[in-house]
Design a protein around this motif. Structure first.
Motif, PDB file in Angstrom:
ATOM      1  N   SER A  51       0.857  -1.185   0.000  1.00 33.80           N
ATOM      2  CA  SER A  51       0.000   0.000   0.000  1.00 33.80           C
ATOM      3  C   SER A  51       0.893   1.234   0.000  1.00 33.80           C
ATOM      4  O   SER A  51       2.117   1.126  -0.021  1.00 33.80           O
ATOM      5  CB  SER A  51      -0.920  -0.017   1.223  1.00 33.80           C
ATOM      6  N   GLY A  52       0.304   2.414   0.039  1.00 34.84           N
ATOM      7  CA  GLY A  52       1.082   3.643   0.004  1.00 34.84           C
ATOM      8  C   GLY A  52       2.023   3.776   1.189  1.00 34.84           C
ATOM      9  O   GLY A  52       1.737   3.294   2.287  1.00 34.84           O
ATOM     10  N   PHE A  53       3.153   4.409   0.966  1.00 41.02           N
ATOM     11  CA  PHE A  53       4.148   4.596   2.021  1.00 41.02           C
ATOM     12  C   PHE A  53       4.097   6.026   2.550  1.00 41.02           C
ATOM     13  O   PHE A  53       4.003   6.980   1.778  1.00 41.02           O
ATOM     14  CB  PHE A  53       5.554   4.292   1.498  1.00 41.02           C
ATOM     15  N   ASP A  54       4.175   6.166   3.865  1.00 35.82           N
ATOM     16  CA  ASP A  54       4.208   7.467   4.527  1.00 35.82           C
ATOM     17  C   ASP A  54       5.608   7.724   5.069  1.00 35.82           C
ATOM     18  O   ASP A  54       6.221   6.842   5.685  1.00 35.82           O
ATOM     19  CB  ASP A  54       3.205   7.518   5.684  1.00 35.82           C
ATOM     20  N   VAL A  55       6.125   8.928   4.858  1.00 39.94           N
ATOM     21  CA  VAL A  55       7.472   9.249   5.310  1.00 39.94           C
ATOM     22  C   VAL A  55       7.530   9.311   6.830  1.00 39.94           C
ATOM     23  O   VAL A  55       6.593   9.765   7.506  1.00 39.94           O
ATOM     24  CB  VAL A  55       7.952  10.589   4.695  1.00 39.94           C
ATOM     25  N   ILE A  56       8.628   8.803   7.385  1.00 44.75           N
ATOM     26  CA  ILE A  56       8.896   8.902   8.827  1.00 44.75           C
ATOM     27  C   ILE A  56       9.831  10.079   9.019  1.00 44.75           C
ATOM     28  O   ILE A  56      11.013  10.022   8.661  1.00 44.75           O
ATOM     29  CB  ILE A  56       9.552   7.616   9.371  1.00 44.75           C
ATOM     30  N   ARG A  64       9.346  18.819  13.719  1.00 47.66           N
ATOM     31  CA  ARG A  64       9.193  17.871  12.615  1.00 47.66           C
ATOM     32  C   ARG A  64       9.867  18.472  11.386  1.00 47.66           C
ATOM     33  O   ARG A  64       9.395  19.455  10.820  1.00 47.66           O
ATOM     34  CB  ARG A  64       7.716  17.603  12.352  1.00 47.66           C
ATOM     35  N   THR A  73      16.251   8.579   4.143  1.00 48.17           N
ATOM     36  CA  THR A  73      14.832   8.875   4.284  1.00 48.17           C
ATOM     37  C   THR A  73      14.097   7.568   4.505  1.00 48.17           C
ATOM     38  O   THR A  73      14.313   6.599   3.768  1.00 48.17           O
ATOM     39  CB  THR A  73      14.272   9.568   3.027  1.00 48.17           C
ATOM     40  N   PHE A  75      10.393   5.443   5.120  1.00 52.71           N
ATOM     41  CA  PHE A  75       8.947   5.426   4.898  1.00 52.71           C
ATOM     42  C   PHE A  75       8.364   4.177   5.542  1.00 52.71           C
ATOM     43  O   PHE A  75       9.059   3.183   5.742  1.00 52.71           O
ATOM     44  CB  PHE A  75       8.618   5.421   3.405  1.00 52.71           C
ATOM     45  N   HIS A  76       7.087   4.234   5.836  1.00 49.67           N
ATOM     46  CA  HIS A  76       6.385   3.089   6.413  1.00 49.67           C
ATOM     47  C   HIS A  76       5.201   2.718   5.536  1.00 49.67           C
ATOM     48  O   HIS A  76       4.445   3.584   5.085  1.00 49.67           O
ATOM     49  CB  HIS A  76       5.897   3.414   7.832  1.00 49.67           C
ATOM     50  N   GLY A  77       5.031   1.413   5.290  1.00 46.33           N
ATOM     51  CA  GLY A  77       3.900   0.935   4.511  1.00 46.33           C
ATOM     52  C   GLY A  77       3.490  -0.454   4.975  1.00 46.33           C
ATOM     53  O   GLY A  77       4.065  -1.011   5.912  1.00 46.33           O
ATOM     54  N   GLU A 173       4.219  -5.184   8.185  1.00 51.77           N
ATOM     55  CA  GLU A 173       4.680  -3.821   7.959  1.00 51.77           C
ATOM     56  C   GLU A 173       6.004  -3.841   7.195  1.00 51.77           C
ATOM     57  O   GLU A 173       6.814  -4.761   7.353  1.00 51.77           O
ATOM     58  CB  GLU A 173       4.864  -3.091   9.290  1.00 51.77           C
TER      59      GLU A 173
END
Length: 211
Positions: A51-56, A64, A73, A75-77, A173
């Motif tokens: 699924s889509g990845f969100d930046v950590i 932030r 960089t 990301f979490h998905g 994850e």
């Protein structure tokens, strides 16, 4: 599932098998197999979908901030290993995920911050946000090679958790790291990072048991 779930293997395909068992109140068992496994003597090959990845984002001093140039960089998905259509309510869902997934070794990332391999991805993310130099992380990232990680787990989802669910995605994850134009995905195949999501992306409680 605190023991190692992966081991290096020669195959580079993802081979996942799953059978779904629904237990009725009277104790009758009904087994449903994926369409891809029908009339096949071989282990079926199932593509893992992300699924889509969100930046950590790093957060030095509580702020932030976007990653600096030349830094890692993260990301979490969520990687789906099995998608199941729920055709009736009131039944527990039981099944098995067995096979190999081509990935980078998440345990190497955990070693960077001296974390137990059983820790969930959120624990790693907290350590990542505090890592101002990233020197060890960068070295580890550059050295990491793809492996074939083996997974063999049973899963159970209670009937109560499936209320209103029409489709269920089961998986683990994934951390996506990027550095100097290179991207590497690390699927976290431990119990704390396993999960299930319904048709709306809502998390559904699920229990995993290593075989």
């Amino acid at each position: 599932m605190q023991n190692r779930l992966w081991k290096a293997c020669a195959r580079i395909t993802v081979a996942i098998t799953a059978s779904v068992v629904a237990a009725t109140a009277g104790g009758t068992l009904t087994t449903v197999s994926p369409a891809s496994a029908a009339s096949s003597s071989r282990t079926p090959v199932i593509d893992v979908t992300n699924s889509g990845f969100d930046v950590i984002l790093t957060s030095p001093g509580g702020a932030r901030l976007a990653p600096a140039e030349g830094s890692v960089t993260a990301f979490h998905g969520f990687s789906s290993f099995q998608k199941i259509t729920i055709e009736s309510q009131g039944f527990d869902l039981k099944g098995r995920i067995h096979g190999r997934i081509r990935t980078y070794n998440y345990e190497s990332l955990w070693t960077v911050y001296k974390l137990p391999k059983s820790s969930g991805w959120k624990v790693w993310a907290l350590s990542f946000k505090k890592d101002s130099s990233q020197s060890v992380l960068k070295e580890t990232f550059r050295d990491e090679k793809l492996i074939d990680a083996e997974l063999d787990v049973n899963f159970t989802v209670s009937a109560a958790a499936l209320k209103g669910v029409s489709t269920l995605r089961i998986g683990f994850e994934t951390l996506r790291l990027q550095l100097d134009g290179t991207t590497k995905d690390f699927t976290v195949i431990n119990k704390e990072s396993g999960g299930a999501k319904d048709q709306d992306g809502k998390e559904i409680p699920i229990d995993f048991e290593q075989l």
